[in-house]
Motif scaffolding. Structure first.
Motif, PDB file in Angstrom:
ATOM      1  N   SER A  64       0.832  -1.196   0.000  1.00 30.33           N
ATOM      2  CA  SER A  64       0.000   0.000   0.000  1.00 30.33           C
ATOM      3  C   SER A  64       0.870   1.250   0.000  1.00 30.33           C
ATOM      4  O   SER A  64       2.007   1.234   0.463  1.00 30.33           O
ATOM      5  N   SER A  65       0.343   2.335  -0.556  1.00 27.49           N
ATOM      6  CA  SER A  65       1.079   3.593  -0.625  1.00 27.49           C
ATOM      7  C   SER A  65       1.154   4.240   0.747  1.00 27.49           C
ATOM      8  O   SER A  65       0.195   4.183   1.522  1.00 27.49           O
ATOM      9  N   GLN A  66       2.302   4.865   1.043  1.00 30.83           N
ATOM     10  CA  GLN A  66       2.501   5.550   2.310  1.00 30.83           C
ATOM     11  C   GLN A  66       3.249   6.850   2.050  1.00 30.83           C
ATOM     12  O   GLN A  66       3.794   7.080   0.962  1.00 30.83           O
ATOM     13  N   THR A  67       3.278   7.699   3.068  1.00 36.16           N
ATOM     14  CA  THR A  67       3.969   8.976   2.951  1.00 36.16           C
ATOM     15  C   THR A  67       5.392   8.836   3.490  1.00 36.16           C
ATOM     16  O   THR A  67       5.595   8.312   4.590  1.00 36.16           O
ATOM     17  N   TYR A  68       6.356   9.334   2.698  1.00 35.77           N
ATOM     18  CA  TYR A  68       7.770   9.289   3.080  1.00 35.77           C
ATOM     19  C   TYR A  68       8.348  10.710   3.069  1.00 35.77           C
ATOM     20  O   TYR A  68       7.875  11.579   2.317  1.00 35.77           O
ATOM     21  N   GLN A  69       9.333  10.934   3.919  1.00 36.52           N
ATOM     22  CA  GLN A  69      10.066  12.196   3.941  1.00 36.52           C
ATOM     23  C   GLN A  69      11.423  11.991   3.269  1.00 36.52           C
ATOM     24  O   GLN A  69      12.060  10.956   3.469  1.00 36.52           O
ATOM     25  N   GLU A 110       8.104  15.833   1.103  1.00 37.90           N
ATOM     26  CA  GLU A 110       7.359  14.598   1.335  1.00 37.90           C
ATOM     27  C   GLU A 110       6.890  14.048   0.001  1.00 37.90           C
ATOM     28  O   GLU A 110       6.631  14.802  -0.940  1.00 37.90           O
ATOM     29  N   ILE A 111       6.791  12.734  -0.078  1.00 42.37           N
ATOM     30  CA  ILE A 111       6.356  12.079  -1.305  1.00 42.37           C
ATOM     31  C   ILE A 111       5.603  10.802  -0.942  1.00 42.37           C
ATOM     32  O   ILE A 111       5.887  10.175   0.083  1.00 42.37           O
ATOM     33  N   LYS A 133       7.485   8.534   6.975  1.00 38.87           N
ATOM     34  CA  LYS A 133       7.021   9.599   7.841  1.00 38.87           C
ATOM     35  C   LYS A 133       6.432   9.004   9.107  1.00 38.87           C
ATOM     36  O   LYS A 133       5.584   8.114   9.064  1.00 38.87           O
ATOM     37  N   SER A 134       6.908   9.478  10.261  1.00 40.62           N
ATOM     38  CA  SER A 134       6.436   8.938  11.534  1.00 40.62           C
ATOM     39  C   SER A 134       5.037   9.433  11.836  1.00 40.62           C
ATOM     40  O   SER A 134       4.626  10.510  11.395  1.00 40.62           O
ATOM     41  N   ALA A 135       4.305   8.619  12.598  1.00 45.80           N
ATOM     42  CA  ALA A 135       2.950   8.997  12.996  1.00 45.80           C
ATOM     43  C   ALA A 135       3.003  10.153  13.975  1.00 45.80           C
ATOM     44  O   ALA A 135       3.877  10.213  14.836  1.00 45.80           O
ATOM     45  N   PRO A 136       2.097  11.122  13.897  1.00 41.62           N
ATOM     46  CA  PRO A 136       2.111  12.261  14.808  1.00 41.62           C
ATOM     47  C   PRO A 136       1.820  11.834  16.242  1.00 41.62           C
ATOM     48  O   PRO A 136       1.061  10.886  16.482  1.00 41.62           O
TER      49      PRO A 136
END
Length: 407
Positions: free
Chosen positions: A5-10, A24-25, A50-53
């Motif tokens: 699955s797609s996720q957000t990366y820094q 971010e991408i 990207k870490s969870a807030p």
């Protein structure tokens, strides 16, 4: 093998001028993202997930995906396609504008499936919890006919109308239920906290209390002693009702029949189901789906067992060569106006257009009925609240008034 699955990366690195850059991408893996960044001229890229807030603060909200969200997604995708935006690019644009992280992930997962060579219909069929069979079949019909953007527009209109109709029904039911619950809570507080204070005061009078006051005090004593039993009963009843509705088809069938017989509510529910029937059949039939197959999809979309059974009977009759309007009249549940409009549509060869008019007419009828019901319920509910609260106050002050008269 399950698709990632797609996720957000820094990421951070050096741009073409050698300056530091970061951002971010969205992607499926660090390796693929690094390859994409290199194509964009970024050198020495460093990528991390990207870490969870902290405590869920910041970032996109992860709310539950509702049918309303799917309706909005359908409209946005239809708008992009009609504007000439390629399907994959349309997914990216729609995803970028979404606040709900779960919905964004869903859109990006579908995008990945389409990029991998799957059709849109097959891609959304892998998400049955969000896209029902009717939705998938309509998309499939659009792809097969080469008019996907037109079909997406019809689907978006269908979903918007359907969700708007559901919202009207909820409006008709939620308001009186909420006010009644508030009235019960206020009454319980008065009986448990306020009435005992007056009871202690009356104990020093040394006189017989009026019958109405004594009646209220007796109710208060019962409530004080057994309130927890009533509370447990209410929660147990609510839980049992929820479980029965989720697991028992027989219970749901009985409930559907009961709803169609309730005073005041029944006419609204009948009109709402007829509107949903006409809207769904108009959408599927105009998409080129054969009438017999369309009726099968419509039966499940009615949302009521009584009408579902009737539509399946209509389907069986139509499959043997009976006209739609004749079969609808024979089941004796559809309004005469709806049957007559269908008859005109069949005779003129414009069945989908006439069904759309039927849907619009009954949707407007539901809207007017809900507004009328709300206007009727407001003074009625205020009267009930006045009787409950006012009755308790009068009962508590009645002995004081009698003492004043005696003096």
């Amino acid at each position: 093998m399950a698709k990632a699955s797609s996720q957000t990366y820094q990421w951070q690195g050096l741009d073409r001028k050698g300056n530091k850059a970061k951002g971010e991408i969205i992607g499926t893996s660090i390796a693929l993202i690094k390859a994409e960044l290199r194509k964009q001229g970024v050198t020495k890229p460093k990528v991390k997930k990207k870490s969870a807030p902290l405590f869920g603060l910041g970032g996109a909200k992860r709310s539950k995906i509702t049918p309303g969200d799917i309706a909005i997604f359908s409209r946005q995708l239809a708008t992009m396609m009609k504007a000439g935006v390629p399907l994959v690019s349309a997914f990216e644009i729609v995803a970028d504008g979404l606040d709900n992280a779960n919905l964004r992930d869903l859109v990006l997962d579908i995008k990945s499936e389409v990029e991998g060579g799957n059709s849109l219909a097959n891609s959304i069929r892998k998400k049955p919890e969000h896209f029902d069979e009717l939705f998938c079949n309509l998309v499939d019909a659009g792809e097969q006919s080469g008019a996907l953007e037109t079909m997406l527009d019809r689907i978006a209109t269908y979903k918007e109308k359907t969700e708007a109709l559901k919202a009207k029904i909820k409006k008709a039911l939620n308001y009186p239920i909420a006010v009644v619950i508030i009235a019960i809570v206020v009454t319980m507080i008065l009986l448990i906290k306020v009435v005992p204070t007056f009871e202690d005061l009356f104990a020093g009078f040394g006189a017989e209390l009026p019958a109405f006051t004594q009646f209220v005090i007796n109710i208060s004593e019962v409530v004080q002693e057994w309130w927890f039993v009533w509370l447990i009963f209410i929660f147990a009843f609510g839980y049992a009702f929820k479980q029965a509705k989720a697991r028992s088809p027989g219970f749901n069938h009985t409930l559907d029949r009961l709803i169609l017989k309730l005073p005041i509510i029944a006419p609204i529910m009948h009109k709402a189901v007829v509107a949903r029937f006409a809207r769904t059949l108009a959408t599927t039939f105009s998409a080129g789906v054969p009438l017999v197959e369309a009726l099968e999809s419509v039966a499940g979309a009615t949302g009521n067992y009584v009408y579902q059974t009737a539509v399946l009977k209509v389907q069986a009759d139509v499959s043997t060569g009976t006209q739609l309007q004749t079969s609808m009249r024979s089941v004796n549940i559809f309004p005469a106006m709806a049957v007559q409009m269908v008859a005109i549509g069949e005779e003129s060869g414009a069945l989908d257009t006439m069904l759309d008019k039927v849907a619009c007419y009954y949707e407007e009828e539901v809207d007017n009925a809900v507004d009328g019901l709300t206007s009727l319920m407001e003074p009625l509910i205020m009267s009930v609240l006045g009787v409950l609260v006012g009755g308790l106050i009068i009962a508590m002050y009645l002995p004081i008034f009698q003492m004043g008269n005696a003096i």
